[in-house]
Design an enzyme around this catalytic site. Structure first.
Site, PDB file in Angstrom:
ATOM      1  N   ASP A   1     -31.622  32.822  40.512  1.00 40.41           N
ATOM      2  CA  ASP A   1     -31.160  31.734  39.659  1.00 40.41           C
ATOM      3  C   ASP A   1     -30.901  32.282  38.249  1.00 40.41           C
ATOM      4  OD1 ASP A   1     -30.769  29.156  38.625  1.00 40.41           O
ATOM      5  OD2 ASP A   1     -32.314  28.322  39.929  1.00 40.41           O
TER       6      ASP A   1
ATOM      7  N   ASP B   1     -34.597  18.888  40.982  1.00 41.73           N
ATOM      8  CA  ASP B   1     -34.323  17.915  39.917  1.00 41.73           C
ATOM      9  C   ASP B   1     -34.206  16.493  40.462  1.00 41.73           C
ATOM     10  OD1 ASP B   1     -34.118  19.995  38.041  1.00 41.73           O
ATOM     11  OD2 ASP B   1     -31.946  20.195  38.360  1.00 41.73           O
TER      12      ASP B   1
END
Ligand code: TEU
Ligand code: CA
Length: 544
Positions: free
Chosen positions: A94, A314
């Site tokens: 990431d 998220d």
């Protein structure tokens, strides 16, 4: 490319704790590689584990070149890459290149007066009215500099100045450094926000996002990064914030040499009232269908590639949000999985989704950790909103819903750790856990395993043309077609029994049932029923 692949997302802090400090780590991932192999995934995307104050759990990076001690060592990382590779699994890292932690040495030098590093960030003597995505102003004043710096996220996450060629060189160095360690690919965090305007002005219509989303130079910066790091042909996925279909196509069509695919979030705003995450509205099946249909058909026409997902770190848990986590837990979790995995694109499974993990049942603000949730809580408290009302919204919308520890077993702390984890385990772990589901052939886990196997077996699922079907308002059905095969996917998105016999008509015409979430076939569609039918294409005109 990559349409025969399935990705598994690991939120490292919550996956598996190998050294009993209550926090997940790289060795914890190594311990579970066999489990992931059984599931059948091809890639693991691991959320950031670089040196970080962990204000935003790693999306606030202090040193891009080193692994945070909390998560392990470079040696652990090499072992992970090698052992995963032996099992045919690639590691995706990431990359958070839009901003750094304010503890990063560059920012520290900047606030101590170093002009070179001041030009790594974005400073203005006067702030605009732009809002941070995590609440409050997007600008923070620094006395020693006599100016405000831009932070689109938390004030500890300072936006980098990509207009500065030195910053772009630094970003290339970071990507190359990790590429050379043998990773299989990258996910790029909020990469469509990196190009900011030359002139900063107040936004009379909104929070400022129209000035920096898909900014003027974004495609040229990305093409430069991709070209100079040589990542055009490896697995890359762009996280795109509040973008359009046209832009998403540009980021992911092969001709542009940018990314292999993108994440967009329009379908995950279907239950936002007034487009506001903190205002709750029940979702409409037809609205969800329209969004998916529009994106899928446009992306297909332009030969671009989208990621398929309902969950990530998220988001609240999809079974609680779009399914039914009480009476139809297994059925609705399997239905959502089937719907997602057989669309045109690349499916992502977020840790715990494959066992139907649900939203949490936190009762106190002290149970929460997420910076966005805490900022929201404080903002609402200042406005005088009642504690219980704030907690009611957080219980449905907080990102911590997706971040509670992975439920491995019915042992204490769900066998995620031997000690109390950094974030509380969901109370339902004695019932919803991996060990339970591995032994049950009809479990949600095995349904995911079958979906992955089906994608690999049926080229039509990888490459077939998609067309949405008009049926009942509570159903989302679509058809995938290639030269040899037609596959029909029918999903009842509600708790209602639907009086339709279309599936029986197809079965009468010789369709085989490839997959279902009930053990038998009925004349009606039962709550959350999901059916995958395969028709011989010899008779394509009789299908509709
Ligand atoms: O998320 C970007 C993003 O747009 C989300 O923050 C989204 O707006 C929000 O979660 C909805 O409530 C990425 C990462 O996935 C997220 O974890 C980070 O916090 C964020 O970027 C900043 O790096
Ligand atoms: Ca640990």
């Amino acid at each position: 490319m990559f349409k025969d692949k399935v990705v598994y997302q690991i939120y490292i802090k919550s996956f598996n704790d190998s050294n009993s400090d209550g926090i997940g780590d790289l060795n914890g991932i190594i311990e579970k590689l066999d489990y992931l192999k059984t599931l059948g995934i091809d890639y693991i995307w691991i959320t950031p584990f670089f040196v970080s104050p962990l204000k935003d759990n790693g999306y606030d990076i202090k040193d891009y070149y080193q692994i945070d001690k909390t998560f392990g060592t470079m040696g652990d990382f090499y072992r992970l890459i090698a052992l995963a590779k032996e099992k045919g699994i690639g590691i995706i890292l990431d990359m958070v290149l839009n901003h750094t932690s304010t503890e990063h040495i560059w920012f520290q030098k900047a606030i101590n007066g170093d002009k070179k590093y001041q030009n790594y960030y974005i400073w203005r003597e006067k702030p605009t009215n732009w809002q941070s995505k995590f609440g409050g102003s997007a600008w923070e004043y620094v006395k020693s500099v006599g100016a405000y710096y831009l932070h689109l996220f938390d004030k500890t996450q300072a936006d980098l100045n990509w207009e500065n060629p030195e910053v772009r060189e630094e970003m290339k160095k970071i990507v190359s450094f990790w590429k050379n360690k043998g990773v299989a690919g990258f996910r790029f965090d909020v990469i469509n926000l990196i190009s900011k305007p030359v002139v900063f002005e107040n936004d009379q219509q909104g929070d400022g996002r129209r000035f920096y989303t898909d900014g003027k130079n974004v495609h040229s910066y990305i093409q430069e990064l991709v070209r100079d790091t040589g990542i055009a042909d490896i697995f890359t996925v762009a996280e795109l914030s509040s973008t359009s279909i046209d832009e998403s196509i540009k980021y992911s069509t092969y001709q542009n040499r940018e990314f292999s695919m993108f994440f967009n979030f329009h379908h995950l705003k279907v239950d936002y009232k007034n487009n506001n995450k903190w205002e709750i509205e029940s979702f409409s099946v037809q609205k969800l269908k329209n969004i998916m249909q529009t994106w899928q058909t446009n992306i297909q026409q332009h030969n671009a590639h989208m990621s398929l997902f309902f969950n990530n770190h998220d988001q609240p848990r999809s079974v609680s949000r779009f399914g039914n986590d009480t009476n139809y837990h297994a059925q609705s979790a399997k239905m959502l999985a089937t719907f997602t995995h057989l669309l045109n694109g690349i499916p992502y499974i977020y840790q715990g989704e494959e066992i139907g993990m649900t939203n949490n049942d936190y009762q106190h603000i002290s149970d929460y950790n997420d910076v966005e949730s805490l900022n929201y809580y404080n903002e609402m408290q200042e406005k005088g909103v009642a504690n219980n009302d704030i907690l009611a919204v957080l219980s449905q919308r907080s990102r911590d819903n997706g971040r509670s520890p992975m439920q491995w077993d019915n042992k204490p702390f769900a066998a995620f750790s031997k000690v109390k984890p950094w974030l509380a385990v969901n109370k339902n772990y004695p019932k919803i856990n991996v060990v339970n589901q591995l032994t049950d052939e009809n479990s949600i886990f095995h349904h995911y395993r079958k979906l992955i196997a089906l994608r690999k077996k049926e080229p039509c699922i990888q490459h077939g043309v998609i067309e949405f079907l008009d049926t009942n308002e509570n159903i989302i059905a679509y058809k995938r077609t290639d030269q040899n095969t037609t596959i029909i996917v029918i999903n009842n998105f509600t708790v209602n029994t639907i009086n339709t016999s279309e599936h029986n008509q197809w079965i009468a015409k010789g369709a085989n049932i490839l997959l279902s979430n009930y053990t038998d076939i009925a004349t009606v569609l039962r709550p959350y029923e999901s059916l995958v039918l395969k028709l011989p294409n010899s008779n394509p005109l009789s299908i509709q």
